[in-house]
Motif scaffolding. Structure first.
Motif: not given
Length: 736
Positions: A205-210
């Motif tokens: 996933k690597q990071c949150s959408a924001d």
């Protein structure tokens, strides 16, 4: 809902230096000098063990508090070069030979310097005594958060940051992640977004959408649970397992389809807390959830169910820690006591719309007064407002042509008996208070009325009339920090500055706060019903922690990149450590502390945690009453809390301090005492069960550098207290 605002200040970090033996070494106004300044003067004169003059040009860079009107001439007379000024606080380059003369000047009240700051999170661990806990000093084991889930709900996560691995980078520690803004919702089973389970899925996933908008969650999670990735930037519960939720805040609206806006509410956040607890339950572990966001509470009609829901999901092994808010730089509370006929203040608002909340136990009136060529007034009375409906009022200020439309929602309080609540929205044709000073006046005979600026406005006392100066500080704890079963955290000043990666010293503390004082921005109670909040304070200024590589990548010119103190590479990406300030930073410090306590007692309830906080927090002002609305019960003390939980404080008469001159270990039925720095003498050693029963006593001959073994009688397994009457005395806990 929005993250608690983060205020960046520019100040140097003060480190206490003990130098009492130097006090009588020279004459002059030494009471104006900090310990390091005194030491520098002594060593420069050749009286110390090493002379500064031999290794430096004989100058010191120090803080000077001085009367600005006379400071320039005083500095010139003493050969000083001013590097910076913040009000009456200066940073000056001072000749060591001229410090006595500078200190003697009437315009100078203080000269301070300290050892160079270490811009690291482990300073926070030292302040809170978490370093002692993780080292297992005076404890039966080391406490690092192992076996506990550190849950966090925040925004802006870089899931690849190496601090979320173990310190040797061998294992990844984030076990589950729910991104509420994730657009890939096919088959997710969640009302918004989707979750990812297991190290492989979370890392993919690597990071949150924001992540391009925020780095807040990366930073707060690192404070609570970062391993430091082999560096010195280590969080409090660095061995804990991690579960995270990325929720939505106001600035995330650009990422949300307009049709989905109302899917993101306090109820969605409540589900986020549940997600954290459910994950911990699935792992058979206790959980502390850290939450560094807040909003202005509506109480009653807006928040009572949210409050009750969180009350219900908290319990044994389910603890929520939240920030108090950063609202105390603004005055937002206007009380009108029953014994006063009226109360008033002025309103500052940068917008045409402002909201207020009033509570009252009787009829009252509100007047909005524009102080233009004439005092134009628009008024309305509570008796004209219909309960459980919106009543509108319209007015015009003739001298300016300003029009005002007022909407009042009236409803009966379900929380505070006898009170009625009024939610007031003022819409103006021009920004309120921008053209002419605008006052708000509450009158109401014998009614007890409170008026709070909720959104878009704050109060300014005496702006155009000294008689209208009745607004008071405090009363600004944000939700959900105002909820009773949540542990609410304020911020204390400890590191007023740091050095960034550009080699600049970032300096603030315009208020001139001493270490341990409540930070000026940190929200204060009481709550509307008089309840004291916050519950506890923790370091919140310039805390160094992980920063999002994705945020840096997407915002290379953002001003907050200057808060980065160090960059490094890991598996082909560039990462950073950075400083941040606010109660957002203080809350995860306490969450990490609670994780260590849960490691000791996994069934702790919120009430148990509060009892530990009450019994063991550090109280800097011995004359003040605790709890109070600035500090709660004081500043968190991780080690003292563990000693309390493990039973040391239940043994009457035992010291809760560690002995200064001996380390104590236990193995194979024997105590081993290793002495250091102690002149030859007899030392009494006593062993107690935690019920208070003495199970062994002996006297040994001790001297620095010696080791003594003491055989113990056969004892049941458990934790025991050992007291060694060395210099100053002290106790440790051992496990048999």
């Amino acid at each position: 809902m929005m993250p608690v605002k983060i205020f960046r200040f520019r100040v140097l970090f003060f480190v206490a230096v003990c130098a009492t033996s130097l006090l009588s070494a020279f004459a002059g106004d030494r009471h104006k000098m900090s310990a390091l300044v005194r030491r520098a003067v002594i060593e420069a004169g050749g009286h110390g063990r090493r002379a500064v003059a031999a290794k430096s040009p004989g100058r010191i860079c120090a803080f000077v508090r001085a009367n600005p009107a006379a400071a320039d001439s005083v500095f010139r007379a003493n050969g000083c070069t001013v590097r910076d000024r913040r009000g009456d606080i200066f940073i000056a380059d001072i000749p060591l030979a001229g410090i006595n003369s500078l200190a003697a000047a009437r315009a100078v009240s203080r000269i301070e310097a300290s050892l160079p700051a270490r811009p690291t999170t482990d300073t926070t661990a030292v302040i809170t005594s978490a370093d002692i806990a993780s080292a297992g000093i005076s404890l039966p084991q080391a406490f690092t958060g192992k076996g506990v889930v550190l849950g966090i709900m925040d925004v802006g996560f870089d899931l690849t940051h190496p601090t979320f691995y173990t310190s040797d980078l061998a294992s990844y520690r984030v076990g589950a992640f729910w991104d509420q803004l994730d657009r890939d919702t096919v088959g997710s089973g969640f009302p918004v977004g989707r979750d990812y389970r297991g190290a492989e899925a979370v890392l993919a996933k690597q990071c949150s959408a924001d992540a391009a908008l925020h780095s807040h969650g990366t930073h707060t999670l690192g404070i609570a649970a970062g391993s430091g990735a082999g560096s010195r930037y280590r969080g409090i519960a660095f061995d804990s397992e991690i579960c995270a939720v990325s929720n939505a805040v106001t600035s995330d609206i650009v990422l949300i389809d307009s049709a989905d806006i109302y899917k993101y509410t306090s109820a969605t956040d409540a589900l986020g807390f549940k997600y954290l607890f459910d994950y911990a339950d699935s792992r058979g572990m206790p959980c502390v959830a850290s939450f560094s966001e807040g909003y202005h509470p509506g109480f009653d009609s807006e928040d009572s169910l949210y409050c009750e829901y969180l009350d219900r999901i908290c319990g044994p092994g389910h603890i929520i820690v939240t920030s108090a808010g950063n609202e105390s730089l603004y005055i937002k509370h206007l009380p009108k006591p029953a014994y006063r006929p009226s109360a008033g203040t002025f309103v500052a608002c940068g917008d045409r719309r402002a909201s207020f909340r009033a509570t009252s136990d009787g009829p009252f009136g509100i007047s909005i007064v524009a102080f233009g060529a004439s005092r134009d007034t628009v008024s309305f009375g509570s008796s004209s407002c219909i309960e459980d409906s919106v009543t509108t009022f319209h007015g015009v200020f003739p001298s300016t042509g300003q029009t005002v439309d007022i909407e009042v929602l009236r409803y009966h309080s379900t929380v505070y008996a006898g009170d009625t609540v009024y939610y007031i929205t003022v819409n103006s044709s021009v920004p309120i208070g921008s053209d002419v000073p605008t006052a708000v006046i509450v009158d109401g005979g014998r009614a007890d009325v409170s008026l709070d600026a909720v959104a878009g406005a704050m109060f300014i006392n005496g702006q155009a009339d000294p008689a209208l100066a009745d607004a008071v500080a405090g009363h600004n704890i944000l939700a959900p920090g105002c909820f009773p079963r949540l542990i609410t955290v304020g911020a204390a000043m400890h590191r007023p500055g740091f050095g960034n990666y550009l080699g600049e010293w970032v300096f603030t503390n315009a208020e001139g706060l001493s270490p341990g004082e409540r930070a000026a921005y940190s929200s204060m109670g009481p709550l509307p019903d008089g309840t004291v909040k916050p519950d506890v304070v923790a370091p919140g200024n310039n805390v160094i922690s992980s920063y999002s590589s994705f945020y840096i990548e997407q915002n290379p010119d953002a001003s907050d990149i200057n808060s980065c103190v160090e960059f490094f590479d890991f598996r082909g990406r560039r990462y950073a450590w950075a400083a941040d300030t606010g109660t957002s930073m203080a809350a995860p410090v306490v969450a990490g502390a609670v994780a260590l306590w849960l490691q000791a007692v996994p069934t702790l309830t919120p009430e148990d945690v509060m009892e530990v906080i009450k019994a063991t927090s550090h109280r800097r002002n011995g004359l003040a009453d605790y709890p109070n609305n600035e500090y709660g019960y004081g500043e968190i003390n991780v080690h003292a809390g563990l000693l309390h939980l493990l039973g040391l404080t239940s043994v009457y008469g035992l010291s809760t301090d560690s002995p200064r001159d001996v380390s104590v270990t236990y193995s194979d039925g024997r105590l081993r005492l290793a002495f250091n720095g102690l002149q030859s003498r007899e030392v009494a050693v006593r062993v107690y069960s935690l019920s208070g029963r003495k199970v062994h006593e002996s006297v040994v001959k001790a001297a620095g550098g010696t080791t003594v073994d003491i055989p113990l009688p056969s004892l049941p397994p458990g934790v025991y207290a050992v007291q060694a009457d060395c210099r100053g005395g002290g106790s440790v806990l051992i496990r048999i």
